[in-house]
Design a protein around this motif. Structure first.
Motif, PDB file in Angstrom:
ATOM      1  N   THR A  15      -2.435   6.940  14.475  1.00  0.00           N
ATOM      2  CA  THR A  15      -2.631   7.759  13.052  1.00  0.00           C
ATOM      3  C   THR A  15      -2.850   8.872  13.492  1.00  0.00           C
ATOM      4  O   THR A  15      -3.468   9.067  14.627  1.00  0.00           O
ATOM      5  N   CYS A  16      -2.899   9.773  12.410  1.00  0.00           N
ATOM      6  CA  CYS A  16      -3.328  11.439  12.723  1.00  0.00           C
ATOM      7  C   CYS A  16      -4.621  11.446  13.229  1.00  0.00           C
ATOM      8  O   CYS A  16      -5.169  12.140  14.300  1.00  0.00           O
ATOM      9  N   THR A  17      -5.693  10.819  12.755  1.00  0.00           N
ATOM     10  CA  THR A  17      -7.170  10.852  13.007  1.00  0.00           C
ATOM     11  C   THR A  17      -7.269  10.264  14.422  1.00  0.00           C
ATOM     12  O   THR A  17      -7.896  11.001  15.401  1.00  0.00           O
ATOM     13  N   ASN A  18      -6.643   9.039  14.690  1.00  0.00           N
ATOM     14  CA  ASN A  18      -7.012   8.385  15.857  1.00  0.00           C
ATOM     15  C   ASN A  18      -6.293   9.377  17.007  1.00  0.00           C
ATOM     16  O   ASN A  18      -6.702   9.421  18.348  1.00  0.00           O
ATOM     17  N   MET A  20      -6.151  12.524  17.219  1.00  0.00           N
ATOM     18  CA  MET A  20      -6.954  13.635  17.367  1.00  0.00           C
ATOM     19  C   MET A  20      -8.179  13.096  18.310  1.00  0.00           C
ATOM     20  O   MET A  20      -8.618  13.775  19.332  1.00  0.00           O
ATOM     21  N   ILE A  21      -8.745  11.880  17.794  1.00  0.00           N
ATOM     22  CA  ILE A  21      -9.620  11.449  18.840  1.00  0.00           C
ATOM     23  C   ILE A  21      -9.391  11.248  20.200  1.00  0.00           C
ATOM     24  O   ILE A  21      -9.827  11.648  21.378  1.00  0.00           O
ATOM     25  N   ARG A  22      -8.097  10.513  20.311  1.00  0.00           N
ATOM     26  CA  ARG A  22      -7.463  10.265  21.910  1.00  0.00           C
ATOM     27  C   ARG A  22      -7.480  11.697  22.666  1.00  0.00           C
ATOM     28  O   ARG A  22      -7.995  11.756  23.761  1.00  0.00           O
ATOM     29  N   LYS A  24      -8.777  14.502  21.902  1.00  0.00           N
ATOM     30  CA  LYS A  24     -10.137  15.165  22.371  1.00  0.00           C
ATOM     31  C   LYS A  24     -11.063  14.397  23.405  1.00  0.00           C
ATOM     32  O   LYS A  24     -11.517  14.961  24.370  1.00  0.00           O
ATOM     33  N   MET A  25     -10.691  13.234  23.545  1.00  0.00           N
ATOM     34  CA  MET A  25     -11.308  12.393  24.690  1.00  0.00           C
ATOM     35  C   MET A  25     -10.472  12.653  25.988  1.00  0.00           C
ATOM     36  O   MET A  25     -11.271  12.781  27.018  1.00  0.00           O
ATOM     37  N   ASP A  43       5.103  14.196  11.738  1.00  0.00           N
ATOM     38  CA  ASP A  43       3.789  14.519  10.971  1.00  0.00           C
ATOM     39  C   ASP A  43       2.659  14.704  12.057  1.00  0.00           C
ATOM     40  O   ASP A  43       1.880  15.437  11.707  1.00  0.00           O
ATOM     41  N   THR A  47      -0.474  18.061  12.662  1.00  0.00           N
ATOM     42  CA  THR A  47      -1.826  17.602  12.485  1.00  0.00           C
ATOM     43  C   THR A  47      -2.638  18.164  13.759  1.00  0.00           C
ATOM     44  O   THR A  47      -3.398  18.602  13.724  1.00  0.00           O
ATOM     45  N   PRO A  51      -5.366  22.588  14.083  1.00  0.00           N
ATOM     46  CA  PRO A  51      -6.514  22.261  14.374  1.00  0.00           C
ATOM     47  C   PRO A  51      -7.098  22.701  15.825  1.00  0.00           C
ATOM     48  O   PRO A  51      -7.968  23.302  16.125  1.00  0.00           O
TER      49      PRO A  51
ATOM     50  N   PHE B 347     -11.817   1.683  20.601  1.00  0.00           N
ATOM     51  CA  PHE B 347     -12.516   2.908  21.115  1.00  0.00           C
ATOM     52  C   PHE B 347     -13.821   2.654  21.491  1.00  0.00           C
ATOM     53  O   PHE B 347     -14.728   1.958  20.854  1.00  0.00           O
ATOM     54  N   ALA B 355     -16.704  13.167  22.580  1.00  0.00           N
ATOM     55  CA  ALA B 355     -15.270  13.966  22.651  1.00  0.00           C
ATOM     56  C   ALA B 355     -15.147  14.987  21.428  1.00  0.00           C
ATOM     57  O   ALA B 355     -14.893  15.987  21.460  1.00  0.00           O
TER      58      ALA B 355
END
Lengths: 82, 414
Positions: A15-18, A20-22, A24-25, A43, A47, A51, B347, B355
């Motif tokens: 998903t878009c949020t996950n 983004m998290i991946r 950033k990590m 899509d 996203t 940002p 996670f 992060a």
């Protein structure tokens, strides 16, 4: 010429949020100036683009298939003359 | 008059009630000492605490009862109890009422059906933030029906929203997506799926909007089969008709508007600008209310903590000023050194926090009294997480952040 994307992680299921998290990590783990690459859907591309561009990353996006995009993210280096 | 409220439904631990008490003390002593003067006449209510469900047991538990007595000794605080839920549980609040007859409310307003309605009282308070009508009330729902009675509370609340001629936005997140499953047939409970369908029809008859969004990630994880029609429209084959399964970003788009958003456990803090009460239209999406997410749960046993931070990241990335505060058992996300020994889709919360800390519009805090109570220290590597005590917490709650013109702050518990 076709581009081999088999070695690039495919995040199109996230998903878009996950996503983004991946990302950033991953960016946190790589040394400064090292790009992070992945394959995403249309899509997800939207996203990521705004940002990350807005927050100091160089974002390159290339279409590899109908709904597959190769994204390259790299932390912008500070120009000492700025 | 400035007014703030807490709406609480889950069991209230002495720890939770203590930090609420400390926040109220901070508000009155540091920010509004004039309200403490005994000579002040015609006191308006400044803080309302609405209790329903299992939170009502805190009025009976001796450990929390004494904290309630301190809270009610503060002026301009009102405690509104859900009278039907009190009766169901056989809880008496007479002792507190005898001491504070004007502050403890056990008789709710009468709804159109002639029955007392706690949610009508909540609505009266919630809609003080809005001008002008027509208006919208949102509800973030996090739990599954039947295992939790909170789905009944959500339905009752949304019926009260329609009764006061406001439109509805329901956001189903985490296990909350189950309320929209097709074909529910409970034998001992109200049918929540049918209730939502009726709600949608009732709204349509009254010419009001009723939007029900379910998070796509949460729905997919729970087996809601969906397909994309190629134009980005997700079609669900096992959800009730009014429910639309969509990317979380669609829910966050709604969060950018200026309406009130309720949840099982939430608060709304009115923000003032230079002594003026700020009132903006619900459609004014340039003035998104800041969002404070309190992560109160352990990191891995349930999806709550990850769900909270995930929502925060999504909100921040769409321009909403968002704060995450790890508090109560939520501080376990910040302690020790979390390790995933084998490759896993799970996670590592500490890696996520590390992060995303420092991201635009996102601030992450650790409520240090919760660490101290547990004899723990924060993982030193998490240097993007700022330590706060009660005074900083009070400042975060009651002061309008720079650059924010919204008239209220949303606080959601995870």
């Amino acid at each position: 010429m076709s581009v081999d994307t088999s070695t690039i992680p495919d995040f199109s299921d996230l998903t878009c949020t996950n996503l983004m998290i991946r990302l950033k990590m991953l960016l946190k783990k790589v040394p400064d100036g090292t790009p992070v690459e992945c394959i995403v859907r249309r899509d997800q591309r939207d996203t990521i683009d705004v940002p990350f561009s807005r927050t100091g990353y160089e974002v390159k996006i290339r279409k590899v298939d109908t709904n597959r995009f190769r994204v390259t993210l790299k932390k912008k280096t500070q120009n000492l003359n700025d | 008059m400035s007014s703030h409220f807490f709406l609480l439904e889950d069991t209230i631990s002495p720890e939770r009630l203590s930090w609420i008490e400390e926040c109220l003390k901070f508000f009155f002593v540091k920010l509004n000492p004039e309200n403490l003067l005994h000579s002040t006449k015609n006191r308006d209510t400044i803080f309302s605490l609405f209790l329903t469900g299992d939170s009502l047991y805190s009025l009976q538990n001796p450990e929390t009862q004494q904290i309630w007595e301190i809270i009610l000794s503060m002026p301009s605080v009102k405690l509104v109890c859900d009278s039907q839920e009190l009766a169901l549980r056989g809880i008496s609040v007479e002792r507190l009422r005898m001491k504070n007859p004007d502050q403890v409310i056990i008789h709710n307003s009468i709804a159109l059906n002639g029955q007392p309605s706690f949610w009508k009282d909540v609505m009266k308070q919630a809609r003080q933030h809005e001008q002008p009508v027509p208006s919208l009330v949102g509800y973030l729902h996090l739990t599954s029906p039947y295992m939790h009675r909170s789905s009944n509370a959500m339905l009752d609340c949304l019926h009260a929203v329609l009764e006061c001629h406001a439109s509805i936005d329901l956001y189903c997140y985490l296990d909350g997506v189950h309320v929209g499953h097709l074909g529910q047939k409970p034998s001992e409970f109200d049918n929540i799926g049918e209730g939502l369908t009726e709600l949608s029809e009732k709204a349509a008859k009254r010419g009001l909007q009723c939007q029900m969004l379910a998070c796509g990630r949460c729905a997919a994880a729970r087996g809601y089969s969906t397909w994309d029609d190629g134009k980005g429209v997700v079609v669900s084959t096992c959800a009730i008709k009014p429910l639309r399964i969509r990317n979380l970003n669609e829910t966050i788009d709604q969060f950018r508007r200026n309406h009130i958003i309720l949840a099982g456990n939430c608060a709304s803090i009115q923000l003032k600008k230079d002594g003026m009460r700020a009132t903006f239209s619900v459609l004014d999406n340039e003035r998104s209310p800041p969002l404070t997410i309190l992560i109160t749960s352990h990191p891995y046993g349930t999806e709550s903590a990850f769900g909270g931070i995930s929502l925060a990241i999504a909100a921040a990335s769409q321009g909403i000023l968002t704060r995450v505060i790890f508090i109560e058992d939520g501080v376990f996300s910040l302690t020790g050194n979390h390790r995933l020994d084998k490759p896993s889709p799970l996670f590592n919360m500490q890696e996520v926090i590390d992060a995303v800390s420092g991201s635009e519009n996102l601030q992450i805090f650790c409520f240090t009294p919760s660490l101290q109570k547990r004899g723990l220290t924060k993982n030193a590597k998490l240097n993007g997480v700022l330590d706060i005590g009660i005074a900083d917490f009070g400042n975060l709650l009651f002061y309008s952040p720079n650059g924010v013109a919204a008239n209220h702050q949303r606080v959601l518990f995870f």
